[in-house]
Motif scaffolding. Structure first.
Motif, mmCIF file in Angstrom:
data_model
loop_
_atom_site.group_PDB
_atom_site.id
_atom_site.type_symbol
_atom_site.label_atom_id
_atom_site.label_comp_id
_atom_site.label_asym_id
_atom_site.label_seq_id
_atom_site.Cartn_x
_atom_site.Cartn_y
_atom_site.Cartn_z
ATOM 1 N N ARG A 43 18.974 81.145 17.808
ATOM 2 C CA ARG A 43 19.694 81.050 16.536
ATOM 3 C C ARG A 43 20.493 79.748 16.452
ATOM 4 N N GLY A 44 21.075 79.344 17.576
ATOM 5 C CA GLY A 44 21.867 78.126 17.583
ATOM 6 C C GLY A 44 21.052 76.887 17.254
ATOM 7 N N GLU A 45 19.805 76.846 17.699
ATOM 8 C CA GLU A 45 18.940 75.713 17.374
ATOM 9 C C GLU A 45 18.706 75.591 15.874
ATOM 10 N N LEU A 46 18.895 76.681 15.142
ATOM 11 C CA LEU A 46 18.691 76.695 13.696
ATOM 12 C C LEU A 46 20.008 76.739 12.935
ATOM 13 N N ASN A 47 21.101 76.492 13.662
ATOM 14 C CA ASN A 47 22.447 76.479 13.075
ATOM 15 C C ASN A 47 22.811 77.812 12.428
ATOM 16 N N LEU A 48 22.330 78.889 13.011
ATOM 17 C CA LEU A 48 22.688 80.225 12.543
ATOM 18 C C LEU A 48 23.900 80.730 13.310
ATOM 19 N N PRO A 49 24.698 81.607 12.714
ATOM 20 C CA PRO A 49 25.910 82.096 13.386
ATOM 21 C C PRO A 49 25.598 82.774 14.719
#
Length: 202
Positions: A43-49
């Motif tokens: 998720r972090g790679e996609l700038n998701l919370p």
């Protein structure tokens, strides 16, 4: 491949029942930790919370995994056909957004996350930008037809004015998958039911 099943729900309900299984809030196991860590990296790679571990959702996950083990197959419903949103209420989690993914047969957190990511309807759930909390459970001893039962329970209390829309930049998602989870080896990721979008709406 062992079966995996997703669900996404906005339902809210009320009930005063609960499962009979005793729950001890032990630390995550090594494989549960792996799933949690890798999912947040993805998720972090996609700038998701980032998803926070939540005790109430952990209890939901533990009870659902044990229920699935007791009936010998995966299910998104509890002993009295309760959906995830109602089961969350039993554990005092009255979120505005709720979702669940379940699976059986996978012995590692990495393998079950790969399986969910390679199934489009599961991918929509695990990358939903509106989730903030998670509970995870892996139950089983490796000796049954479906040796391990997994449950991941998602939720949040965000206001509907804060709702973000999923996007369908599958190239970006695929690149994030390969960076965090490893090569796709020819498999194609999909995000079904979503219009193509080059950038996320913020």
């Amino acid at each position: 491949m062992f079966p995996i099943v997703p669900v996404f729900s906005l339902m809210l309900g009320s009930a005063n029942a609960s499962y009979a299984y005793p729950i001890v809030q032990a630390p995550l196991t090594e494989e549960e930790q792996t799933l949690y860590k890798k999912l947040n990296e993805f998720r972090g790679e996609l700038n998701l919370p980032r998803l926070r571990l939540n005790d109430s959702l952990r209890r939901v996950a533990q009870k659902q995994s044990r229920w699935q083990e007791s009936i010998g197959h995966i299910s998104h419903f509890g002993p009295n056909n309760e959906p995830q949103s109602v089961r969350a209420l039993f554990q005092h989690y009255a979120g505005t957004w709720n979702g669940e993914t379940v699976a059986c047969g996978f012995s590692t957190g990495l393998d079950v996350l790969k399986a969910w990511a390679q199934s489009g309807v599961h991918l929509v759930t695990i990358l939903n930008p509106n989730f903030r909390d998670i509970g995870i459970s892996m139950v089983g001893d490796g000796s049954t037809k479906c040796p391990y039962y997994w449950s991941a329970e998602f939720g949040s209390f965000i206001d509907y004015s804060e709702v973000k829309t999923m996007y369908n930049d599958i190239a970006e998602v695929s690149a994030a998958y390969e960076k965090v989870l490893g090569p796709l080896d020819g498999k194609v990721l999909t995000l079904p039911g979503l219009p193509e979008r080059r950038k996320r709406r913020r």
